[in-house]
Design a protein around this motif. Structure first.
Motif, PDB file in Angstrom:
ATOM      1  N   TYR A 404       0.844  -1.215   0.000  1.00  0.00           N
ATOM      2  CA  TYR A 404       0.000   0.000   0.000  1.00  0.00           C
ATOM      3  C   TYR A 404       0.875   1.260   0.000  1.00  0.00           C
ATOM      4  CZ  TYR A 404      -3.449   3.491   1.412  1.00  0.00           C
ATOM      5  OH  TYR A 404      -4.253   4.606   1.466  1.00  0.00           O
ATOM      6  N   GLN A 405       1.923   1.255   0.829  1.00  0.00           N
ATOM      7  CA  GLN A 405       2.821   2.418   0.893  1.00  0.00           C
ATOM      8  C   GLN A 405       3.489   2.673  -0.461  1.00  0.00           C
ATOM      9  OE1 GLN A 405       5.685   2.176   4.079  1.00  0.00           O
ATOM     10  NE2 GLN A 405       4.121   1.869   5.634  1.00  0.00           N
ATOM     11  N   ASN A 406       3.892   1.589  -1.130  1.00  0.00           N
ATOM     12  CA  ASN A 406       4.616   1.729  -2.404  1.00  0.00           C
ATOM     13  C   ASN A 406       3.710   2.023  -3.587  1.00  0.00           C
ATOM     14  OD1 ASN A 406       7.212   1.290  -1.309  1.00  0.00           O
ATOM     15  ND2 ASN A 406       6.852  -0.910  -1.238  1.00  0.00           N
ATOM     16  N   THR A 407       2.405   1.726  -3.453  1.00  0.00           N
ATOM     17  CA  THR A 407       1.472   1.990  -4.571  1.00  0.00           C
ATOM     18  C   THR A 407       0.551   3.177  -4.266  1.00  0.00           C
ATOM     19  OG1 THR A 407      -0.088   0.362  -3.649  1.00  0.00           O
ATOM     20  CG2 THR A 407       1.446  -0.415  -5.329  1.00  0.00           C
ATOM     21  N   LEU A 408       0.811   3.855  -3.124  1.00  0.00           N
ATOM     22  CA  LEU A 408      -0.033   4.955  -2.636  1.00  0.00           C
ATOM     23  C   LEU A 408      -0.228   6.051  -3.694  1.00  0.00           C
ATOM     24  CD1 LEU A 408      -1.363   5.708   0.086  1.00  0.00           C
ATOM     25  CD2 LEU A 408       0.715   6.933   0.676  1.00  0.00           C
ATOM     26  N   ASN A 409       0.869   6.485  -4.287  1.00  0.00           N
ATOM     27  CA  ASN A 409       0.795   7.587  -5.256  1.00  0.00           C
ATOM     28  C   ASN A 409       0.502   7.104  -6.673  1.00  0.00           C
ATOM     29  OD1 ASN A 409       1.427   9.511  -3.250  1.00  0.00           O
ATOM     30  ND2 ASN A 409       3.592   8.916  -3.385  1.00  0.00           N
ATOM     31  N   TRP A 410       0.761   5.810  -6.906  1.00  0.00           N
ATOM     32  CA  TRP A 410       0.530   5.249  -8.244  1.00  0.00           C
ATOM     33  C   TRP A 410      -0.923   4.810  -8.393  1.00  0.00           C
ATOM     34  CZ3 TRP A 410       0.327  -0.406  -9.022  1.00  0.00           C
ATOM     35  CH2 TRP A 410       0.094  -0.741 -10.354  1.00  0.00           C
ATOM     36  N   TYR A 411      -1.390   3.872  -7.514  1.00  0.00           N
ATOM     37  CA  TYR A 411      -2.782   3.428  -7.567  1.00  0.00           C
ATOM     38  C   TYR A 411      -3.167   2.876  -6.197  1.00  0.00           C
ATOM     39  CZ  TYR A 411      -7.143   1.464  -9.253  1.00  0.00           C
ATOM     40  OH  TYR A 411      -8.474   1.185  -9.431  1.00  0.00           O
ATOM     41  N   SER A 412      -3.896   3.664  -5.393  1.00  0.00           N
ATOM     42  CA  SER A 412      -4.158   3.309  -3.988  1.00  0.00           C
ATOM     43  C   SER A 412      -5.077   2.097  -3.821  1.00  0.00           C
ATOM     44  CB  SER A 412      -4.744   4.512  -3.244  1.00  0.00           C
ATOM     45  OG  SER A 412      -5.934   4.955  -3.864  1.00  0.00           O
ATOM     46  N   GLY A 413      -5.789   1.685  -4.892  1.00  0.00           N
ATOM     47  CA  GLY A 413      -6.685   0.526  -4.803  1.00  0.00           C
ATOM     48  C   GLY A 413      -6.048  -0.783  -5.248  1.00  0.00           C
ATOM     49  N   PHE A 414      -4.714  -0.768  -5.486  1.00  0.00           N
ATOM     50  CA  PHE A 414      -4.027  -1.958  -5.999  1.00  0.00           C
ATOM     51  C   PHE A 414      -4.167  -3.171  -5.060  1.00  0.00           C
ATOM     52  CE2 PHE A 414      -0.213  -4.653  -6.342  1.00  0.00           C
ATOM     53  CZ  PHE A 414      -0.314  -5.031  -7.672  1.00  0.00           C
ATOM     54  N   CYS A 415      -4.101  -2.929  -3.734  1.00  0.00           N
ATOM     55  CA  CYS A 415      -4.191  -4.022  -2.751  1.00  0.00           C
ATOM     56  C   CYS A 415      -5.529  -4.770  -2.866  1.00  0.00           C
ATOM     57  CB  CYS A 415      -4.046  -3.472  -1.332  1.00  0.00           C
ATOM     58  SG  CYS A 415      -2.345  -3.021  -0.944  1.00  0.00           S
ATOM     59  N   PHE A 416      -6.579  -4.049  -3.241  1.00  0.00           N
ATOM     60  CA  PHE A 416      -7.903  -4.677  -3.363  1.00  0.00           C
ATOM     61  C   PHE A 416      -7.964  -5.607  -4.580  1.00  0.00           C
ATOM     62  CE2 PHE A 416      -9.170  -0.463  -1.295  1.00  0.00           C
ATOM     63  CZ  PHE A 416      -9.020  -0.974  -0.016  1.00  0.00           C
ATOM     64  N   ILE A 417      -7.256  -5.227  -5.651  1.00  0.00           N
ATOM     65  CA  ILE A 417      -7.174  -6.107  -6.833  1.00  0.00           C
ATOM     66  C   ILE A 417      -6.428  -7.393  -6.464  1.00  0.00           C
ATOM     67  CG2 ILE A 417      -6.193  -6.336  -9.172  1.00  0.00           C
ATOM     68  CD1 ILE A 417      -6.718  -3.315  -9.536  1.00  0.00           C
ATOM     69  N   LEU A 418      -5.379  -7.237  -5.660  1.00  0.00           N
ATOM     70  CA  LEU A 418      -4.603  -8.384  -5.172  1.00  0.00           C
ATOM     71  C   LEU A 418      -5.497  -9.341  -4.367  1.00  0.00           C
ATOM     72  CD1 LEU A 418      -1.576  -8.938  -5.587  1.00  0.00           C
ATOM     73  CD2 LEU A 418      -1.177  -8.002  -3.288  1.00  0.00           C
ATOM     74  N   SER A 419      -6.335  -8.762  -3.501  1.00  0.00           N
ATOM     75  CA  SER A 419      -7.266  -9.577  -2.695  1.00  0.00           C
ATOM     76  C   SER A 419      -8.288 -10.291  -3.567  1.00  0.00           C
ATOM     77  CB  SER A 419      -7.993  -8.706  -1.673  1.00  0.00           C
ATOM     78  OG  SER A 419      -7.179  -8.506  -0.550  1.00  0.00           O
ATOM     79  N   PHE A 420      -8.717  -9.648  -4.636  1.00  0.00           N
ATOM     80  CA  PHE A 420      -9.652 -10.274  -5.578  1.00  0.00           C
ATOM     81  C   PHE A 420      -9.030 -11.533  -6.184  1.00  0.00           C
ATOM     82  CE2 PHE A 420     -10.471 -10.627 -10.204  1.00  0.00           C
ATOM     83  CZ  PHE A 420     -11.772 -11.097 -10.155  1.00  0.00           C
ATOM     84  N   LEU A 421      -7.753 -11.436  -6.587  1.00  0.00           N
ATOM     85  CA  LEU A 421      -7.065 -12.580  -7.195  1.00  0.00           C
ATOM     86  C   LEU A 421      -6.880 -13.725  -6.193  1.00  0.00           C
ATOM     87  CD1 LEU A 421      -4.344 -10.596  -9.224  1.00  0.00           C
ATOM     88  CD2 LEU A 421      -6.407 -11.700 -10.126  1.00  0.00           C
ATOM     89  N   VAL A 422      -6.509 -13.388  -4.942  1.00  0.00           N
ATOM     90  CA  VAL A 422      -6.340 -14.422  -3.910  1.00  0.00           C
ATOM     91  C   VAL A 422      -7.695 -15.062  -3.581  1.00  0.00           C
ATOM     92  CG1 VAL A 422      -5.581 -14.907  -1.544  1.00  0.00           C
ATOM     93  CG2 VAL A 422      -4.317 -13.269  -2.932  1.00  0.00           C
ATOM     94  N   GLY A 423      -8.757 -14.248  -3.573  1.00  0.00           N
ATOM     95  CA  GLY A 423     -10.123 -14.754  -3.342  1.00  0.00           C
ATOM     96  C   GLY A 423     -10.501 -15.791  -4.388  1.00  0.00           C
ATOM     97  N   CYS A 424     -10.147 -15.520  -5.642  1.00  0.00           N
ATOM     98  CA  CYS A 424     -10.433 -16.481  -6.725  1.00  0.00           C
ATOM     99  C   CYS A 424      -9.657 -17.785  -6.528  1.00  0.00           C
ATOM    100  CB  CYS A 424     -10.090 -15.868  -8.079  1.00  0.00           C
ATOM    101  SG  CYS A 424     -11.159 -14.476  -8.516  1.00  0.00           S
TER     102      CYS A 424
END
Length: 430
Positions: A404-424
């Motif tokens: 989250y810290q490293n993607t804060l300025n690039w795309y703050s919702g990136f962690c949620f996409i990661l969770s979507f993939l792990v959920g699948c």
């Protein structure tokens, strides 16, 4: 009539729900208080920073605090959780409930002293360690689930465990709704957070007194079959090729237990990771929520407990346990994918609405696990699952916070996409 009322009182004394309700309301008060106390502390620390840099500096400081805090909170129960649950199985079922509550009471008192005496925020690492060494949530929840399973029949167990989750959710909902107002409402007369933390301590004190003097352990339900039979029962929920593989009921049972553990760990990884960065996501732009809005947002999360309960109540009549778990996983994965693109408040609530069945998987997995073990091993199995989840959660929390810290300025919702993939991925062992 006197005899029947006495029986009624005896049955009521076996209810674990008052402990679940009180401790979760206390936890909701404490979580809101801690987040806002930490935020205010780093606001004052970074007061000299230029305004444009202040928000990013504060976000990183709060995120770093929670990385260490969650690590200590998650790893410290590894020392005591298994031992306390084994004592619960062998000596008394109330041990893994009363010890953690004592720890909660002590650790929350430290936050109150921090606010009143102006101690440094690092004191909370010690509070987290004390909380964990007395068992923490890991031991408490395993103890609650063991008591819930002990007093329920196999056919009603999924419903019994989701009712406990419902009470947990409703209490959290009420606590979250009230927490923002309690934090802001009394800040003129008292130091910010004093009233909120005091309410949390009072709730934990009630739970400890109730558990010690009122709560009684239920007698095991009539139908608690041994392993071979339960393996046969739950084996009927697996695809045909698994059943015809020629394995013995016990080895079949071990395979099912392993797959259920894998599914639970993967699903928890997806959920914990996303939920860890969600409060930080809500505090920064574009949402920039205040204390009351955070309370409302948390409350929306707790509504999922009600919808998940209704889901189990209806689905359990028509669907197999494994199908209900899959519905829950899909519900969470779809909702968290929407969360990745949230830019306005209304979209946050749409994402939460899509997650309406997200809490079905874990209690249903616990219910399926309990059908493979004897009643005398419930505490041990549930704490092993809880320890697996907590250990995974600690690693996930650290990794997600850094991402989250490293993607804060690039795309703050990136962690949620990661969770979507792990959920699948969770669907694979299922």
């Amino acid at each position: 009539q006197v005899a029947s009322s006495m029986v009624g009182v005896t049955v009521m004394r076996t209810w674990i729900e008052p402990v679940v309700a009180g401790s979760q309301m206390a936890s909701a008060f404490y979580d809101t208080a801690l987040l806002l106390v930490v935020k205010n502390y780093y606001n004052q620390t970074n007061a000299t920073a230029p305004s444009h840099a202040l928000e990013d500096a504060q976000q990183k400081a709060v995120s770093n605090f929670y990385i260490i805090y969650n690590l200590v909170l998650g790893l410290s129960p590894l020392v005591s959780a298994y031992g306390l649950s084994k004592l619960g199985d062998r000596i008394h079922r109330k041990i893994p409930i009363c010890f953690p509550l004592l720890g909660y009471l002590g650790s929350k008192t430290l936050l109150l002293l921090l606010i009143l005496l102006g101690w440094p925020i690092e004191v909370m690492y010690g509070a987290a360690a004390f909380n964990g060494l007395t068992g923490g949530f890991t031991t408490l929840w395993a103890g609650v689930m063991a008591l819930g399973s002990l007093g329920s029949s196999e056919s009603k167990r999924s419903l019994r465990l989701i009712i406990i989750e419902l009470v947990y959710g409703l209490s959290g909902f009420l606590g979250s709704m009230a927490s923002g107002y309690l934090f802001v409402g009394f800040s003129d007369r008292y130091r910010e957070g004093t009233v909120l933390v005091s309410c949390s301590i009072a709730c934990y004190a009630f739970c400890l007194l109730y558990s010690t003097f009122v709560l009684t352990v239920p007698k095991p339900a009539a139908s608690c079959p041994a392993k071979p039979k339960s393996a046969e029962n739950v084996g009927s929920q697996l695809p045909a090729q698994t059943k015809s593989s020629g394995s013995t009921p016990v080895s079949s049972s071990k395979l099912i237990i392993t797959m259920l553990f894998m599914a639970a760990i993967l699903y928890d990884l997806a959920v914990v990771g996303a939920m860890n960065v969600l409060p930080l996501f809500l505090l920064r732009e574009p949402l920039s929520w205040n204390a009351v809005q955070i309370g409302h947002g948390n409350a929306a999360g707790y509504v999922i407990f009600i919808t998940s309960f209704l889901g189990v109540f209806v689905f359990s009549k028509y669907l197999k346990d494994i199908t209900m778990i899959m519905i829950g996983v899909i519900s969470f994965s779809a909702g968290i994918l929407i969360m990745a693109f949230v830019r306005w408040t209304f979209l946050f609530y749409i994402a939460r609405a899509v997650m309406l069945f997200a809490l079905i998987p874990l209690p249903t997995i616990r219910s399926m696990l309990s059908k493979h073990v004897e009643g005398s091993s419930y505490g041990k199995v549930f704490v092993l699952l809880q320890l697996s989840l907590v250990t995974t959660g600690v690693v996930t929390s650290t990794v997600y916070n850094k991402i989250y810290q490293n993607t804060l300025n690039w795309y703050s919702g990136f962690c949620f996409i990661l969770s979507f993939l792990v959920g699948c991925l969770t669907l694979l062992p299922l």
